[in-house]
Structures are given as C-alpha cells and as structure tokens.
Design an enzyme around this catalytic site. Structure first.
Site, PDB file in Angstrom:
ATOM      1  N   THR A 180       0.864  -1.272  -0.115  1.00 42.19           N
ATOM      2  CA  THR A 180       0.075   0.258   0.136  1.00 42.19           C
ATOM      3  C   THR A 180       0.866   1.181   0.020  1.00 42.19           C
ATOM      4  OG1 THR A 180      -1.591  -1.246   1.428  1.00 42.19           O
ATOM      5  CG2 THR A 180      -2.099   0.951   1.080  1.00 42.19           C
ATOM      6  N   ARG A 208     -12.436  -8.524  -3.583  1.00 43.67           N
ATOM      7  CA  ARG A 208     -11.909  -8.083  -2.251  1.00 43.67           C
ATOM      8  C   ARG A 208     -11.641  -7.072  -2.130  1.00 43.67           C
ATOM      9  NH1 ARG A 208      -6.806  -6.228   0.317  1.00 43.67           N
ATOM     10  NH2 ARG A 208      -7.028  -7.098   2.425  1.00 43.67           N
TER      11      ARG A 208
END
Length: 319
Positions: A180, A208
């Site tokens: 991330t 997801r």
C-alpha cells in the site's frame, strides 16, 4: 520571519523485501522513490498549499513508481487482473472520497479525490466508479501500463504454492499482504489530510476490498486530532477500525499520537495477528510511523525540506 510550521509523512507499504534479500541497488531505489514523494508533497506545503494537495501529490508520485503496490505497480489478483482501491480525507471538513475494485484510472488517488469533490458520495466501486471517472475526464491507462514482471512472477509463485498445497511462509506472506502507499500532512494553515492507495494483496479473491478505501480503517483525517494512512493485513485494520481508534484515543483519552499509534499497532494489533503499520501526524505536527512487521517503507519531511527515509528498524537516511 518565522518559517510556517508543517509536516508530511509517507509510506510505501509494510512487509518489505527482507533485508538479506535486498540488494544495495534495490534499497537505494526504494529510498529514492520515497524521497520523490516527500519532495512532491513538500513543494506543495512550502508554497503555502493545502495538506490535501500535498498528500495527493505525494501519493501520485508513489503510484507512478512501479516499485510500489499502487497504480502502475499494482499486484495481480487471483484471476490475473488488477483491482485498485484508494481514498482521501480532508481533516478541515471531514470530507472524504474513495474508490474500490477498479482498473483503468492512471492514478487511483485522483479518482478518489474526484469522488470527494465532484459527487455526493464517499465510496464508489466497480463499473459505476469507472463510468464516473471517465465522465470526470480522468486520465486512463491500458492493461500494459499496469503490468510489471515482478508482480506477475509473484502471482505465479503464489499459484504454484497453492497448487502444491504448501503452507504460507510468514516472511514472504508478510510482503504479499501489505503493499500500500499513503501520505499524511499538516499544512501551514493548521489543516490535516490523508491519502491511501493500493493494489491489494497478491492473488486476492476478485472483489476483495481492504482497509485502504475504508474511512476510519486505513484512512482518516480530522483537524481535531490527527491524520492516518495505514498499510497492513487489511481485514485486521478494518475489524479494529485502526485509524479512527488512534484518533479517538487522542481526542477522548488525551493520549499523545506516539502512544496511541504504538499501543494500537504494536501492543494490540500485532499480537492478534494484524501485521502492518501506518504513518500519522497530529494537529501540532508530531509524527508517528509505527509498524509491527519486518519493515515498512516510510519517510517524513518538515519545513527544512530534508527528506528522512527508512525501510527497516534502522536510523533514517537523510537527503
């Protein structure tokens, strides 16, 4: 004349390449990528710009760097495609925008900001989000732009592991789960902002969605307390509302940013299995960058413009 007070912190994901596998050239490249993001955000803040513009600029720089799992460097899902999530939040107004499960917008963080500024919603997902992005004239890129060989090989390795029924290796799995990028900032006007962007988890199930676009889990900003951008095993960060939990402890329990962030990430989440980390800045400019795993690509910069970056539990590199 007193120089305006501001601060910026960024992360490029937790669960890094293990130190014994990291070449000096790779390490230098990651530091350079973090520095580029810090410079992009600092330029905005030094010119008197907003925290929101600063975190957007920093995350765009990280999304454009194929070494990080966001934008151009996003990982592949189980079907061999890309599904990206992103969010932004303005601490001054608590306005927020997010997108989930999209591939096409060149910079997902700009799509999230468009949701915040040009729609009446907070979170858009899937085909509707893509239609909205096209209607707003955002730049798109084709699949080839988002293809990186090292991400493709990571998917193939994970498919082979599952085919053979081999157990997950904790160290390797840590990096697989935690890709991330994000940024938090305090500007010279006293306002906070946060932005987060991700490609998710290698071999994740299609559809997801992790914590990055979930306001209060992976992204949070409120001028009353702090701004937070998280990176980690998203399911845990959602269940524990990590970003908002830190803010609540500051505002309601009177904890310092450092104490609140450390207790939530290291003392509480880590022992439960919620591996990851975050970057945060409070309304007075204090910065916290805790993590409970092998490492976290991270950095910060203040008024002097000198970038400080680190990957493992080590002294920060400057410049």
């Amino acid at each position: 004349m007193t120089r305006p007070h501001f601060a910026l912190a960024v992360h490029g994901g937790a669960g890094t390449i293990l130190k014994h596998r990291m070449t000096p050239e790779q390490e230098d490249a990651f530091h350079a990528g973090l520095c580029a993001a810090l410079v992009a955000g600092h330029t905005v803040l030094a010119d008197g710009g907003s925290a929101l513009d600063a975190v957007t600029a920093a995350v765009v720089a990280l999304e454009d760097d194929p070494r990080f799992n966001a934008g151009r460097g996003a990982v592949f899902n189980a079907d061999g495609g890309h599904e990206m999530d992103a969010a932004v939040m303005d601490g001054c107004t608590r306005a927020a925008g997010a997108i989930a499960g999209v591939c096409g917008p060149r910079n997902p963080v700009l799509a999230a900001r468009a949701v915040m500024e040009r729609s009446g919603h907070v979170l858009l997902a899937g085909p509707g989000a893509l239609r909205f992005c096209r209607e707003q004239g955002l730049a798109f890129a084709d699949d080839a732009y988002f293809f990186t060989e090292h991400r493709w090989q990571a998917l193939l390795r994970e498919r082979e592991r599952l085919r053979l029924g081999l157990p997950e290796e904790d160290e390797a799995d840590e990096a697989r789960r935690h890709g991330t990028v994000g940024a938090v900032a305090l500007d010279a006007h006293g306002h906070l902002a946060a932005a987060t962007s991700t490609g998710g988890m290698t071999h994740k199930a299609p559809g997801r969605v992790g914590d990055s676009p979930v306001i209060g889990a992976g992204t949070w900003a409120d001028d009353r307390d702090c701004a937070v951008s998280a990176t980690g095993h998203g399911e845990w960060f959602i269940r524990h509302a990590v970003a908002h939990e830190i803010a609540a402890r500051i505002r309601l329990a009177g904890q310092s940013l450092a104490r609140a962030a450390h207790e939530v990430v290291v003392d509480e989440l880590g022992p439960l299995g919620g591996s990851g980390g975050l970057v945060a800045v409070d309304r007075t400019g204090h910065i916290a960058l805790p993590f409970n795993c092998a490492g976290m690509y991270r950095g910060f910069v203040r008024e002097d413009g000198v970038p400080h970056t680190a990957i493992y539990a080590e002294a920060y590199r400057t410049g």
